[in-house]
Motif scaffolding. Sequence first.
Motif, PDB file in Angstrom:
ATOM      1  N   VAL A  99       4.829   8.128  41.643  1.00 32.40           N
ATOM      2  CA  VAL A  99       4.457   6.724  41.781  1.00 32.40           C
ATOM      3  C   VAL A  99       5.668   5.938  42.289  1.00 32.40           C
ATOM      4  CG1 VAL A  99       3.513   4.701  40.616  1.00 32.40           C
ATOM      5  CG2 VAL A  99       2.923   6.996  39.799  1.00 32.40           C
ATOM      6  N   THR A 100       5.578   5.438  43.497  1.00 35.66           N
ATOM      7  CA  THR A 100       6.662   4.608  44.034  1.00 35.66           C
ATOM      8  C   THR A 100       6.595   3.236  43.367  1.00 35.66           C
ATOM      9  OG1 THR A 100       6.615   5.746  46.161  1.00 35.66           O
ATOM     10  CG2 THR A 100       7.668   3.582  46.098  1.00 35.66           C
ATOM     11  N   THR A 101       7.592   2.946  42.547  1.00 41.38           N
ATOM     12  CA  THR A 101       7.608   1.728  41.738  1.00 41.38           C
ATOM     13  C   THR A 101       8.780   0.848  42.160  1.00 41.38           C
ATOM     14  OG1 THR A 101       6.679   2.991  39.885  1.00 41.38           O
ATOM     15  CG2 THR A 101       7.636   0.838  39.384  1.00 41.38           C
ATOM     16  N   VAL A 102       8.479  -0.273  42.774  1.00 41.03           N
ATOM     17  CA  VAL A 102       9.520  -1.178  43.275  1.00 41.03           C
ATOM     18  C   VAL A 102       9.847  -2.214  42.206  1.00 41.03           C
ATOM     19  CG1 VAL A 102      10.080  -2.940  44.991  1.00 41.03           C
ATOM     20  CG2 VAL A 102       8.888  -0.848  45.678  1.00 41.03           C
ATOM     21  N   ILE A 103      11.143  -2.342  41.901  1.00 40.49           N
ATOM     22  CA  ILE A 103      11.618  -3.370  40.971  1.00 40.49           C
ATOM     23  C   ILE A 103      12.079  -4.555  41.811  1.00 40.49           C
ATOM     24  CG2 ILE A 103      13.223  -3.904  39.107  1.00 40.49           C
ATOM     25  CD1 ILE A 103      13.510  -0.892  38.627  1.00 40.49           C
ATOM     26  N   ALA A 104      11.324  -5.641  41.750  1.00 36.04           N
ATOM     27  CA  ALA A 104      11.627  -6.824  42.560  1.00 36.04           C
ATOM     28  C   ALA A 104      11.902  -8.016  41.646  1.00 36.04           C
ATOM     29  CB  ALA A 104      10.475  -7.128  43.508  1.00 36.04           C
ATOM     30  N   GLY A 105      12.494  -9.053  42.234  1.00 31.95           N
ATOM     31  CA  GLY A 105      12.788 -10.257  41.463  1.00 31.95           C
ATOM     32  C   GLY A 105      13.925 -11.023  42.094  1.00 31.95           C
ATOM     33  N   ARG A 106      14.243 -12.166  41.508  1.00 29.68           N
ATOM     34  CA  ARG A 106      15.332 -12.992  42.024  1.00 29.68           C
ATOM     35  C   ARG A 106      16.687 -12.349  41.707  1.00 29.68           C
ATOM     36  NH1 ARG A 106      13.696 -19.117  40.291  1.00 29.68           N
ATOM     37  NH2 ARG A 106      14.003 -18.193  38.231  1.00 29.68           N
ATOM     38  N   PRO A 107      17.746 -12.784  42.383  1.00 28.04           N
ATOM     39  CA  PRO A 107      19.071 -12.260  42.068  1.00 28.04           C
ATOM     40  C   PRO A 107      19.440 -12.503  40.607  1.00 28.04           C
ATOM     41  CG  PRO A 107      19.120 -13.485  44.148  1.00 28.04           C
ATOM     42  CD  PRO A 107      17.775 -13.729  43.536  1.00 28.04           C
ATOM     43  N   ASN A 108      20.180 -11.557  40.053  1.00 30.12           N
ATOM     44  CA  ASN A 108      20.692 -11.659  38.670  1.00 30.12           C
ATOM     45  C   ASN A 108      19.593 -11.615  37.603  1.00 30.12           C
ATOM     46  OD1 ASN A 108      23.402 -11.512  38.985  1.00 30.12           O
ATOM     47  ND2 ASN A 108      23.827 -13.673  38.620  1.00 30.12           N
ATOM     48  N   ALA A 109      18.407 -11.129  37.967  1.00 27.91           N
ATOM     49  CA  ALA A 109      17.358 -10.963  36.959  1.00 27.91           C
ATOM     50  C   ALA A 109      17.621  -9.737  36.099  1.00 27.91           C
ATOM     51  CB  ALA A 109      15.997 -10.855  37.626  1.00 27.91           C
ATOM     52  N   GLY A 110      18.473  -8.831  36.624  1.00 37.39           N
ATOM     53  CA  GLY A 110      18.800  -7.616  35.870  1.00 37.39           C
ATOM     54  C   GLY A 110      18.130  -6.372  36.414  1.00 37.39           C
ATOM     55  N   LYS A 111      17.783  -6.383  37.697  1.00 38.06           N
ATOM     56  CA  LYS A 111      17.064  -5.244  38.293  1.00 38.06           C
ATOM     57  C   LYS A 111      17.903  -3.967  38.246  1.00 38.06           C
ATOM     58  CE  LYS A 111      16.457  -7.442  42.157  1.00 38.06           C
ATOM     59  NZ  LYS A 111      17.079  -8.717  41.702  1.00 38.06           N
ATOM     60  N   SER A 112      19.175  -4.066  38.616  1.00 34.86           N
ATOM     61  CA  SER A 112      20.030  -2.880  38.606  1.00 34.86           C
ATOM     62  C   SER A 112      20.267  -2.386  37.185  1.00 34.86           C
ATOM     63  CB  SER A 112      21.367  -3.190  39.294  1.00 34.86           C
ATOM     64  OG  SER A 112      21.161  -3.524  40.661  1.00 34.86           O
ATOM     65  N   THR A 113      20.392  -3.315  36.246  1.00 34.60           N
ATOM     66  CA  THR A 113      20.548  -2.937  34.834  1.00 34.60           C
ATOM     67  C   THR A 113      19.311  -2.196  34.341  1.00 34.60           C
ATOM     68  OG1 THR A 113      21.950  -4.872  34.440  1.00 34.60           O
ATOM     69  CG2 THR A 113      20.982  -3.801  32.504  1.00 34.60           C
ATOM     70  N   LEU A 114      18.138  -2.684  34.742  1.00 35.39           N
ATOM     71  CA  LEU A 114      16.894  -2.029  34.350  1.00 35.39           C
ATOM     72  C   LEU A 114      16.798  -0.638  34.963  1.00 35.39           C
ATOM     73  CD1 LEU A 114      14.154  -1.937  33.003  1.00 35.39           C
ATOM     74  CD2 LEU A 114      13.197  -3.171  34.974  1.00 35.39           C
ATOM     75  N   LEU A 115      17.147  -0.504  36.235  1.00 33.84           N
ATOM     76  CA  LEU A 115      17.108   0.811  36.875  1.00 33.84           C
ATOM     77  C   LEU A 115      18.005   1.794  36.131  1.00 33.84           C
ATOM     78  CD1 LEU A 115      16.248   2.643  39.279  1.00 33.84           C
ATOM     79  CD2 LEU A 115      18.320   1.870  40.451  1.00 33.84           C
ATOM     80  N   ASN A 116      19.217   1.368  35.808  1.00 30.15           N
ATOM     81  CA  ASN A 116      20.143   2.241  35.082  1.00 30.15           C
ATOM     82  C   ASN A 116      19.584   2.625  33.715  1.00 30.15           C
ATOM     83  OD1 ASN A 116      21.959   2.130  37.202  1.00 30.15           O
ATOM     84  ND2 ASN A 116      23.208   0.501  36.285  1.00 30.15           N
ATOM     85  N   ALA A 117      18.943   1.671  33.043  1.00 32.93           N
ATOM     86  CA  ALA A 117      18.393   1.946  31.720  1.00 32.93           C
ATOM     87  C   ALA A 117      17.240   2.947  31.802  1.00 32.93           C
ATOM     88  CB  ALA A 117      17.915   0.648  31.075  1.00 32.93           C
ATOM     89  N   LEU A 118      16.385   2.797  32.810  1.00 34.62           N
ATOM     90  CA  LEU A 118      15.259   3.718  32.970  1.00 34.62           C
ATOM     91  C   LEU A 118      15.724   5.122  33.323  1.00 34.62           C
ATOM     92  CD1 LEU A 118      12.832   1.366  34.919  1.00 34.62           C
ATOM     93  CD2 LEU A 118      12.415   2.326  32.650  1.00 34.62           C
ATOM     94  N   VAL A 175       4.399  -2.455  41.386  1.00 33.95           N
ATOM     95  CA  VAL A 175       5.516  -3.394  41.464  1.00 33.95           C
ATOM     96  C   VAL A 175       5.860  -3.879  40.062  1.00 33.95           C
ATOM     97  CG1 VAL A 175       6.305  -5.645  42.290  1.00 33.95           C
ATOM     98  CG2 VAL A 175       5.005  -4.142  43.808  1.00 33.95           C
ATOM     99  N   VAL A 176       7.132  -3.731  39.699  1.00 38.04           N
ATOM    100  CA  VAL A 176       7.652  -4.344  38.475  1.00 38.04           C
ATOM    101  C   VAL A 176       8.386  -5.609  38.906  1.00 38.04           C
ATOM    102  CG1 VAL A 176       9.307  -4.134  36.597  1.00 38.04           C
ATOM    103  CG2 VAL A 176       7.847  -2.193  37.190  1.00 38.04           C
ATOM    104  N   TYR A 177       7.809  -6.780  38.571  1.00 36.83           N
ATOM    105  CA  TYR A 177       8.478  -8.033  38.924  1.00 36.83           C
ATOM    106  C   TYR A 177       9.311  -8.478  37.734  1.00 36.83           C
ATOM    107  CZ  TYR A 177       9.628 -12.405  41.084  1.00 36.83           C
ATOM    108  OH  TYR A 177      10.334 -13.432  41.652  1.00 36.83           O
ATOM    109  N   LEU A 178      10.626  -8.378  37.904  1.00 35.00           N
ATOM    110  CA  LEU A 178      11.559  -8.684  36.822  1.00 35.00           C
ATOM    111  C   LEU A 178      12.043 -10.127  36.958  1.00 35.00           C
ATOM    112  CD1 LEU A 178      12.926  -7.049  34.471  1.00 35.00           C
ATOM    113  CD2 LEU A 178      14.943  -6.926  35.945  1.00 35.00           C
ATOM    114  N   PHE A 179      12.020 -10.857  35.850  1.00 33.51           N
ATOM    115  CA  PHE A 179      12.501 -12.245  35.892  1.00 33.51           C
ATOM    116  C   PHE A 179      13.356 -12.527  34.661  1.00 33.51           C
ATOM    117  CE2 PHE A 179       8.574 -12.247  33.517  1.00 33.51           C
ATOM    118  CZ  PHE A 179       8.763 -13.169  32.496  1.00 33.51           C
ATOM    119  N   ASP A 180      14.195 -13.513  34.803  1.00 33.07           N
ATOM    120  CA  ASP A 180      15.091 -13.946  33.723  1.00 33.07           C
ATOM    121  C   ASP A 180      14.344 -14.949  32.849  1.00 33.07           C
ATOM    122  OD1 ASP A 180      17.052 -15.038  32.098  1.00 33.07           O
ATOM    123  OD2 ASP A 180      18.525 -15.258  33.709  1.00 33.07           O
ATOM    124  N   ILE A 181      14.116 -14.569  31.577  1.00 31.74           N
ATOM    125  CA  ILE A 181      13.376 -15.453  30.669  1.00 31.74           C
ATOM    126  C   ILE A 181      14.060 -16.806  30.537  1.00 31.74           C
ATOM    127  CG2 ILE A 181      12.426 -15.685  28.335  1.00 31.74           C
ATOM    128  CD1 ILE A 181      12.709 -12.663  28.032  1.00 31.74           C
TER     129      ILE A 181
END
Length: 463
Positions: free
Chosen positions: A225-244, A307-313
Amino acid sequence: MAAAIPVSLTDTIVALSTPPGSGAIALIRLSGPDAVRLTDSVFAGKRLRDQPSHTLHVGTVRDGDRILDEVVISLFRGPHSYTREDVVEISTHGSDYIVQEVLGLLLRRGARLAEAGEFTKRAFLHGAFDLAQAEAVADLIASDSALSHQVAMQQMRGGFSQELKDLRGRLVKFAALLELELDFGEEDVEFADRTGLVQLLQEVQQLVRRLLRSFELGNVIKNGVTTVIAGRPNAGKSTLLNALLNEERAIVSDVAGTTRDLIEDEVSIAGIRFRFVDTAGLRDTADVVESIGVERTLKRVKQAALVVYLFDITATTPAELQAEIEALHLPAEVPVLAVGNKLDVASDAEQEAFQHRSDTILIAASRGDGLDELQERLLEKVRGEGLDRAGSSTIVTNLRHAQSLELAARHLEAVLTGLSAGTGTELLAADLRHALAALGQITGEISNDDLLTSIFTEFCIGK
C-alpha cells in the motif's frame, strides 16, 4: 491443452539457481535427458547413473585432472522431480570463480544455458502443475509479507486452480448440450434446459464476480500500500516516518522546509506491506528547490493508495484542517486519514477540538504515543472485504487472471442477456465458448507461445 513453445525439451539445461555473488553455497541445477550423464562426466565419486532418485553424493568436480571443487550432488530422477525430468543439483562453494568454471565445463560437455523461468516452464509443459500454479511460484519467491506468502502458497498448491476447474466443469456440460443442439438444428430440439442454464450462469457469474472483487485486496497483498504522509511544514512528517519505521530514516529539524524530496521506505503491519512516503511540506514558497518538492508532493498524493494527512494540533483549527484536505483535490477512491500530531504539547482545549472527529486520531510522533492506534486505523482503511480470511480463501493477485475473469464475466452476461431475449443457440454457444476460453487461459488449458513467453521470462534464470 497448452500449445508447444519454441524450446526443445530434448536439450539438457543448466543454470545457477542461487543469487549471484560470493556466499557459503552456490547451487547449480541441470534438467533434461542428459542431466545425469553430463554430471557423471565431470563428477569424481559414485557413478550417478547407478544411484537411486532422491539421494545425495559427495565428491569432486574435475576438468580433466584439475579439481574445481568439492561438491554435494542431489539426484532426482524423472518424473519424481520439479520438472518431471531427470534433475541434478550441484552444491558448490559460493565463489563466483568456481560457479563460472563449473558452468563453463558443463556447457562445454553439451548442456545449454537455461532461459528465464525455463525450469518452471518445463514443469508446466510436463503437467506438474497448471499455469496459475506456475505463476504462483514466482509470487512465492517475491513474497515479502506473511499474507503475500500465504496467498502465493495457497495458489501454488492449487486452491485457485481447483475453483476455476469447478467453474469450467459446470459450464462445459451445458456448452456440450448447446453444441449438440446445433448438430440437430434442423429438427428444432432443445437438449439444454434453459431455466437450469440461467440458474447455473447466475451462480457462476456470482462466483466470477466474487473473484474479481478479491483482486483489489489481492493487489494490496501482493504489491503493498503506497501511503503518502502529507501536511504543512513542521507538522512532524519526518518524525512520524522514523517512528513507523523504527529507525532514523529522515532528517528531523525544527527548520521548516527541511524535506525537499520524497523519502520512501517499507514496513509490514499485520502482514500487509505499507510503503510510506515522506513528502515536502505543503505551503507557498519562493524557494525554487522547495517549490519543486511541493509540486512532487501534490503529484505523488494523487497517485497514492492511502493518504495520511498530518497536522499540528497546536497550530491548526478543524476548519483549517478540512480546507487543507479539500485543497489536495484527491480522487474519490483514495482514502484519507487525518492524524493530529504533537499531542504531548497540546492544551486540553486544542485536543478537545479534534476528539469528536471520528475520522481523526491524535498522536505524539516524537514519543510514539498513539502509534498502535494509527497502525490499526491504517489497516482498517485498506482491510477490505475478506482480509482476515486472505490466507485461507481464494484471492486473485494477478492482473492477467483478473483480465481473463473480466472477459469471462462479459461473455457470461451476454449469454444471460441472450437467453432472456430468445437469442438463437448458435450465438449462445459462441459466447459460452468465449467464456470457457477466458477461464481456460488462466490455468493454461488454452494458451499460446506469446503468452507463455511473456509469463516465464518474468522468472529468474535458475527457476
